[in-house]
Write an enzyme that holds these catalytic residues in place. Structure first.
Site, PDB file in Angstrom:
ATOM      1  N   LYS A  22      78.119 -12.960  49.575  1.00 54.74           N
ATOM      2  CA  LYS A  22      77.882 -12.510  50.945  1.00 54.74           C
ATOM      3  C   LYS A  22      77.093 -13.540  51.730  1.00 54.74           C
ATOM      4  CE  LYS A  22      74.432  -9.647  51.976  1.00 54.74           C
ATOM      5  NZ  LYS A  22      73.680 -10.067  53.182  1.00 54.74           N
ATOM      6  N   ASN A  23      76.021 -14.058  51.139  1.00 53.13           N
ATOM      7  CA  ASN A  23      75.128 -14.953  51.863  1.00 53.13           C
ATOM      8  C   ASN A  23      75.733 -16.332  52.097  1.00 53.13           C
ATOM      9  OD1 ASN A  23      73.205 -12.952  52.050  1.00 53.13           O
ATOM     10  ND2 ASN A  23      72.046 -13.640  50.262  1.00 53.13           N
ATOM     11  N   CYS A 122      63.167  -5.537  60.789  1.00 53.84           N
ATOM     12  CA  CYS A 122      64.071  -4.815  59.904  1.00 53.84           C
ATOM     13  C   CYS A 122      63.236  -4.151  58.829  1.00 53.84           C
ATOM     14  CB  CYS A 122      65.123  -5.737  59.302  1.00 53.84           C
ATOM     15  SG  CYS A 122      64.501  -6.877  58.078  1.00 53.84           S
TER      16      CYS A 122
END
Length: 423
Positions: A22-23, A122
């Site tokens: 993903k990263n 976040c």
């Protein structure tokens, strides 16, 4: 809202195919903005964050064509940014995925302007973008913050020497992408060294970029007039691989993490070997075996190649049932211990002392209903649930879907009893 229901106590055995990272995929998707030619990406993981990034890019005018999924569920995407008409990343997109800020550098470098929402805070802590702004300003951009947005303009960016005040992965990626089309030479000092940055840079090089110093904290980029299309295969997800190996360490058994690469995993494998994991690397991936109760380990998160903050909750889960007491120190994010209270509900003995969790291993965990608070916390709770006696229900697993490809199916394939249920 979906949840996982886990019947704990099963050893893991078999082969698990590690998905694309993903990263690595998210910045690579943004790099498609740097050229008007097709960019073909293989081994793209079918994750919620990847879908969100695609929607953002398509909203700008990029075409994203999905090819048929491979037998292992991974996607091939063809991107083409030859008709970009909207140079904006709106708040509605950025608030759901902070990586959206990675469009800033490519938009500014190729189109000369960008309007990108400030990410804000976040759950795991503040991740400011001041280093992105500092670097782009040094390259000649005019940037102002207005009504919660980064408004950036520039003619052609100019090469510059940039020394970031802190190691920042997304900052390094944004500045590196912008520098590829700048006039002259850009040097980024104190650059992040993560394998995902090397993966992005390798693809940029295949597009015609001139980047030196990969894997070091000093990157030198010679700007070029244009970049062309390319084919690239996304690297395997080292955090997913580490998560499954932590699960194995907790439950016992043996597995092959197919496609995983030891040279990309930093300190994770060292800590797992210290805990008692026996592993070897082959052409197929990493084969590992765990016998008996793990040993407690001390871990301190640090930039790569140190112990990854994205593995902190998982190693803590291993420590909860290990022999002895382990200290887990979080140095990257100020609020990344929210999973501790949920692990306590399963019987874990964890005390927080500032930025350090003191984890005293117990003989057994017991199932309970818990709530996931962020992506990696979810993974830590899954590991704890796999080893707990009885039934563990994990709510809010939409966090997990952001970064793990079909985790429940992969665990079931290894012999675990995991069911996805609708609440």
């Amino acid at each position: 809202m979906d949840r996982f229901q886990i019947q704990g106590g099963q050893a893991l055995r078999g082969t698990v195919r590690i998905s694309g990272a993903k990263n690595a995929a998210l910045p690579i998707l943004c790099a498609g903005l740097l050229t008007d030619e097709p960019l073909v990406l293989h081994n793209v993981p079918p994750l919620r964050d990847v879908s969100t990034m695609r929607r953002l890019l398509e909203g700008m005018g990029m075409t994203c064509h999905r090819h048929a999924q491979s037998s292992d569920g991974q996607e091939t995407l063809t991107l083409q940014a030859n008709n970009v008409s909207r140079l904006e990343a709106p708040y509605e997109m950025v608030k759901t995925m902070r990586a959206s800020v990675l469009v800033l550098g490519p938009l500014l470098a190729r189109f000369g302007e960008a309007l990108v929402s400030l990410p804000g805070g976040c759950a795991i802590g503040q991740r400011p973008v001041d280093q992105h702004i500092k670097g782009l300003t040094a390259m000649g951009a005019q940037i102002e913050i207005d009504h919660g947005y980064i408004k950036a303009r520039a003619g052609r960016l100019k090469g510059a020497r940039i020394s970031t005040d802190m190691v920042t992965v997304t900052g390094t990626e944004n500045l590196m992408m912008a520098a590829c089309l700048a006039d002259g030479v850009t040097v980024i000092e104190n650059a992040a060294c993560e394998p995902e940055i090397i993966d992005l840079a390798t693809m940029l090089q295949s597009m015609g970029a001139q980047i030196q110093g990969l894997g070091t904290d000093r990157l030198t980029i010679h700007g070029v007039d244009r970049l062309h299309g390319a084919h690239h295969t996304i690297m395997p997800d080292r955090i997913e691989a580490g998560t499954f190996l932590c699960a194995l360490m907790a439950t016992g058994g043996e597995l092959l993490a197919q496609g995983a690469r030891a040279d990309q995993m930093g300190a994770t494998l060292d800590k797992l070997r210290e805990a008692g994991l026996d592993w070897q690397e082959s052409e197929e991936g990493i084969f590992a075996r765990a016998d008996g109760r793990p040993r407690s380990v001390n871990a301190r998160t640090a930039p790569y190649p140190g112990f990854a903050t994205d593995m902190q909750a998982q190693i803590m889960a291993v420590n909860t049932i290990a022999q002895g007491t382990g200290l887990v120190a979080e140095t990257i994010f100020e609020n990344r211990f929210m999973h501790v209270q949920e692990m306590r509900r399963l019987g874990a003995q964890i005390e927080i002392d500032g930025h350090t969790a003191v984890v005293k291993g117990v003989g057994r965990l017991t199932g309970a209903r818990v709530m996931a608070t962020d992506l990696r916390a979810s993974a830590g709770l899954v590991i704890a649930g796999l080893v707990a006696e009885g039934t563990t229900d994990i709510d809010r697993i939409y966090h997990l879907d952001r970064g793990y490809d079909r985790m429940e199916e992969k665990l079931v394939g290894l012999g675990a009893h995991v069911t996805r249920m609708s609440s």
